[in-house]
Design an enzyme around this catalytic site. Structure first.
Site, PDB file in Angstrom:
ATOM      1  N   TRP A   1      36.060  38.710  27.504  1.00 45.67           N
ATOM      2  CA  TRP A   1      34.614  38.806  27.746  1.00 45.67           C
ATOM      3  C   TRP A   1      34.129  37.814  28.802  1.00 45.67           C
ATOM      4  CZ3 TRP A   1      32.007  39.331  22.206  1.00 45.67           C
ATOM      5  CH2 TRP A   1      32.410  40.550  21.631  1.00 45.67           C
ATOM      6  N   LYS A   2      34.986  36.885  29.194  1.00 48.19           N
ATOM      7  CA  LYS A   2      34.581  35.853  30.169  1.00 48.19           C
ATOM      8  C   LYS A   2      33.205  35.299  29.765  1.00 48.19           C
ATOM      9  CE  LYS A   2      37.393  38.072  33.682  1.00 48.19           C
ATOM     10  NZ  LYS A   2      37.652  38.308  35.094  1.00 48.19           N
TER      11      LYS A   2
ATOM     12  N   HIS B   1      44.720  31.890  33.174  1.00 50.38           N
ATOM     13  CA  HIS B   1      43.937  32.897  33.897  1.00 50.38           C
ATOM     14  C   HIS B   1      43.624  32.367  35.295  1.00 50.38           C
ATOM     15  CE1 HIS B   1      40.772  35.639  35.050  1.00 50.38           C
ATOM     16  NE2 HIS B   1      41.172  36.427  34.078  1.00 50.38           N
TER      17      HIS B   1
ATOM     18  N   GLU C   1      47.840  39.846  36.604  1.00 51.56           N
ATOM     19  CA  GLU C   1      46.495  40.059  37.126  1.00 51.56           C
ATOM     20  C   GLU C   1      46.447  39.589  38.575  1.00 51.56           C
ATOM     21  OE1 GLU C   1      43.445  40.212  33.718  1.00 51.56           O
ATOM     22  OE2 GLU C   1      43.620  38.132  34.335  1.00 51.56           O
TER      23      GLU C   1
HETATM   24  P1  13P Z   1      38.031  42.584  35.583  1.00 55.28           P
HETATM   25  O1  13P Z   1      38.471  43.661  34.629  1.00 55.28           O
HETATM   26  O2  13P Z   1      36.564  42.280  35.510  1.00 55.28           O
HETATM   27  O3  13P Z   1      38.518  42.843  36.965  1.00 55.28           O
HETATM   28  O4  13P Z   1      38.754  41.243  35.099  1.00 55.28           O
HETATM   29  C1  13P Z   1      40.109  41.231  34.905  1.00 55.28           C
HETATM   30  C2  13P Z   1      40.434  39.940  34.261  1.00 55.28           C
HETATM   31  O5  13P Z   1      40.370  38.909  34.891  1.00 55.28           O
HETATM   32  C3  13P Z   1      40.771  39.968  32.824  1.00 55.28           C
HETATM   33  O6  13P Z   1      41.268  38.752  32.407  1.00 55.28           O
END
Ligand code: 13P
Length: 257
Positions: free
Chosen positions: A11-12, A97, A167
């Site tokens: 969810w950041k 991350h 990622e």
């Molecule tokens: P997004 O799906 O918003 O590109 O983010 C990917 C991410 O960093 C998940 O950890």
């Protein structure tokens, strides 16, 4: 390759309000009741974790944290340890991350976070990924370097629960049209497994779920899961909305049949 699929919602800071966090968790709990074939985990912001872990206790959705400290020594103001997070109901930790690495999260600190996570018994979700793609394809050695730095000489038996999330930084936070192409993802997935095999042995490497993250949306989830050769996704922005997150989970469920 590990069979079971996994979708993790990171969810950041997209969900910044406790009420919203509660509502989304309860909706997911209801909508995902009886789900089979896919595991669903969510990583809310730290202040909401205890309450959400409690709300989801009797559901199959696991709750984890977006970061823990790399410090082992308690003399660190403001730091939150993996053990503390476990105590309030977290099951996993997102480690390394790119948004953490870019704020001084060096390979050494990522390695130390991994060790603290393994010490606590939580599941490590190790994020790796290149910043950009050059024609010389040096992104392979970059990713190899990140895997080596985090995993070399970690006792193999401790890595049984390891999850790797690939990622590529250039694909994060965009839209589906700018996500990685499935063929490129498949190629990188094979490379990651090859490096993992060197580090933990072939048999163990095949059991490590490898996820993809970077602009996964309802629009591209089916193609990426069917053609990208990964075990699931680590989803950012689209995980903060029930409709898009549920559509991605459904795409993965269908893709795993
Ligand atoms: P997004 O799906 O918003 O590109 O983010 C990917 C991410 O960093 C998940 O950890």
């Amino acid at each position: 390759m590990a069979k079971k699929r996994l979708v993790i919602g990171n969810w950041k800071m997209y969900i910044a309000d406790a009420e919203e966090a509660r509502a989304l968790s309860l909706l997911l709990r209801r909508k995902l009741r009886g789900l089979t074939g896919v595991d669903v985990w969510i990583a809310p912001p730290t202040p909401f974790i205890a309450e959400i872990a409690n709300l989801l206790e009797s559901s199959p959705i696991k709750v984890g944290t977006q970061k823990v400290t790399y410090h082992a020594d308690p003399k660190h103001t403001g730091s939150i340890s993996a053990t503390m997070m476990k105590g309030v109901g977290a099951s996993f930790v997102i480690i390394g991350h790119s948004e953490y690495r870019s704020a001084a999260g060096t390979n050494d600190k990522v390695r130390a976070q991994l060790e603290r996570t393994l010490d606590s018994g939580l599941v490590p979700v190790l994020c790796i990924g290149e910043e950009s793609r050059s024609p010389e394809a040096d992104y392979f050695s970059f990713v190899e370097g990140q895997l080596n730095a985090a995993l070399r000489n970690v006792p193999k038996n401790l890595l049984k629960k390891l999850i790797v999330a690939y990622e590529p930084v250039w694909a994060i936070g965009k839209d589906a049209s700018q996500a990685m192409k499935p063929a490129d993802l498949r190629e990188m997935g094979i490379f990651i497994r090859k490096i993992l095999a060197e580090l933990v042995g072939r048999e163990s490497a095949l059991k490590v779920p490898v996820l993809y993250g970077g602009s996964v949306e309802a629009e591209n989830a089916s193609t990426l899961i069917q053609e990208g050769g990964v075990n699931g996704f680590l989803v950012g922005r689209a995980s903060a909305r029930a409709d898009s997150f549920l559509a991605i989970i459904e795409a993965v469920r269908q893709g795993s049949r």
